[in-house]
Design a protein around this motif. Structure first.
Motif: not given
Length: 545
Positions: A347-357
């Protein structure tokens, strides 16, 4: 006549693997018939109308194995509409069966409805509970035990016996009175006590045989109180949480927050010498400490335990709790529901699509106190979102995910299949929060005090973070998770604290198919999401469709 040819070693291996795959993919159809009704009980010595299932409180254990198809027919003999949700069961491709207000119309009094879902690629310890009208304050909950297929070994010796241990706070007041208080802006009072398997002090009994090893599947099924669980004189080997095997470590006591489930192994003593032992679930971070007390009984035990209860951590010792949470690690070697290591998913190598705070808070909206996420208190539609989407009755202008000023709205986060979300839960309040996402497990990659910022990513665990579906957020602190949206549907993200959820602290994540730029719409095949059920209940604007 053709001569008989012996198989080569590679062909034999291929055939063996094919047979193993056939065996692995095997599953059963399971049928449960449950009647939900009231019963007058007094778990803490005060008579109260309790919700029972087939006359039982807690309800019957739902036993199943990986890939089984479960059919639960629920007959509603209450005087109010009813829904059951399956805490931690992922309902792969099938949010139609999730049992929350924006995916299902309620089962009306005197009616019945059958949930039907496959436990696709899941094992572990979970529980079910009623999701409407604060019914959970009256009971109606029970354990779910999902076992491995025989071909997938568990990463520890087979226990002698499994025990369900449901712990939770209990309020002697009628759930309808509690509900009315919430609607009038008065929050829930302190609990009147803690139950173990629906029973008061010294009533829950667990029979141990000398030297035998037991698996205790422990769930906090309460409304709002974090609990510490411990057993006098018996260390607990933590092995699993919410469908994930953990690096095995011994704990003398274990903090379990609202909605969380754990499995521990406990080895009985060689000789009890006539003793019995306390099992304790005590409140955490409360003004007054309450304790639920069970009894470990051996064949030669003479009566109940005597002496003081075993000590747990200090009532307000947050550092103990957060350090314990950080000590838990995913077992990368163990196989869970499939014959491959849990850690094969990097899981740590997958690019993040979106960050939600997502910041929780409590605010005054329309002269009443409401709980919010990013300033929005959830407002339920007159028709479940799943039906609005299916029949294309949406009113998109009502949907929102954040607001500059406190407001009420139907909060929805839209996403696409295989998006990879980074979600940060920010808690500015002085109470522990507990958060759950239906349809998924996620990786708990970090938690810490103060405000989250981008620099905190440097300290994330991107190798062996725990994969689970419910996570705590400590006061004045944050918790970060990573989650691949590989389950199409409309999924509830909610506070597990019952009063927060009831007063608006939730939203829905609507996971759509891959975007088709040619037709300017998302494509969802029958392979990716189950069709609308034949027995679907229709209500609101969809009632006559």
């Amino acid at each position: 006549m053709n001569p008989i040819r012996l198989l080569t070693s590679s062909e034999l291996c291929l055939c063996t693997c094919f047979l193993l795959v056939l065996f692995y993919r095997g599953w059963s159809q399971l049928f449960y018939d449950w009647t939900v009704s009231y019963s007058q009980l007094a778990p803490l010595g005060v008579d109260k109308q309790v919700i029972v299932i087939n006359g039982m409180f807690p309800g019957p254990v739902l036993y199943a194995s990986t890939n089984d198809v479960v059919n639960v027919s629920i007959h509603n003999n209450l005087r109010e509409p009813f829904l059951m949700t399956w805490n931690g069961v992922q309902m792969r491709k099938n949010s139609w069966q999730d049992g929350v207000q924006e995916t299902n119309c309620p089962i009306l009094p005197g009616q019945n409805w059958t949930y039907s879902f496959q436990l696709k690629d899941q094992i572990g310890s979970f529980f079910y509970f009623p999701s409407l009208l604060l019914h959970k304050a009256a009971g109606g909950y029970g354990a779910i035990h999902l076992n491995n297929l025989p071909i997938i070994p568990i990463p520890f010796p087979q226990p002698y016996k499994d025990y369900a241990v449901l712990i939770g706070d209990w309020f002697n007041a009628d759930y309808r009175d509690l509900r009315a208080s919430l609607e009038n802006g008065v929050f829930l009072p302190h609990p009147d006590g803690i139950l173990i398997n629906g029973l008061g002090p010294n009533q829950a009994r667990f029979e141990f045989e000398p030297s035998a090893t037991y698996r205790l599947r422990i769930s906090n099924v309460g409304l709002k109180t974090s609990l510490n669980f411990r057993i006098e004189g018996h260390p607990m080997l933590l092995v699993e949480t919410e469908g994930s095997y953990l690096i095995q470590q011994y704990y003398d006591s274990l903090d379990i927050h609202v909605g969380q489930s754990y499995s521990v192994l406990v080895t009985a003593k060689n000789q009890a010498n006539g003793k019995s032992y306390y099992m304790v679930a005590s409140s955490r971070f409360t003004i007054l400490e309450h304790s639920g007390i069970g009894v470990i009984h051996y064949p030669d035990s003479a009566g109940d335990p005597v002496g003081p209860l075993p000590l747990g951590p200090g009532l307000s010792n947050y550092n103990f709790s957060i350090e314990q949470a950080r000590s838990m690690r995913w077992d990368l070697i163990a196989s869970a529901a499939r014959p491959n290591p849990q850690g094969s998913y990097h899981y740590g190598t997958i690019p993040i699509t979106r960050t939600l705070i997502l910041e929780n808070n409590v605010m005054v909206i329309g002269s009443k106190r409401r709980f919010t996420i990013n300033g929005i208190s959830f407002m339920h539609s007159d028709t479940p979102l799943k039906l609005l989407d299916y029949f294309q009755l949406n009113e998109e202008s009502k949907y929102a995910a954040a607001a500059a000023l406190p407001s009420s709205a139907t909060s929805i986060v839209d996403a696409f299949y295989r998006d990879f979300f980074h979600i940060v839960f920010q808690n500015p309040l002085l109470e522990v929060q507990s958060w759950h996402i239906d349809g998924y497990n996620f990786f708990v990659v970090g938690m810490g005090w103060g405000l989250w910022d981008e620099s905190k990513k440097a300290g994330y665990n991107i190798v062996d973070a725990v994969s689970r579906s419910t996570v705590q957020v400590y006061p004045l602190s944050w918790t970060a998770i990573l989650m691949e949206l590989d389950n199409i549907g409309t999924w509830n993200l909610r506070s597990q604290n019952a009063e927060n959820w009831y007063l608006g602290q939730e939203l829905y994540i609507r996971v759509k198919g891959v975007w088709n730029w040619l037709d300017e719409q998302s494509d969802i095949s029958a392979r990716d999401e189950a069709p609308i059920p034949d027995n679907v209940i229709k209500c609101g604007r969809a009632a006559d469709l």
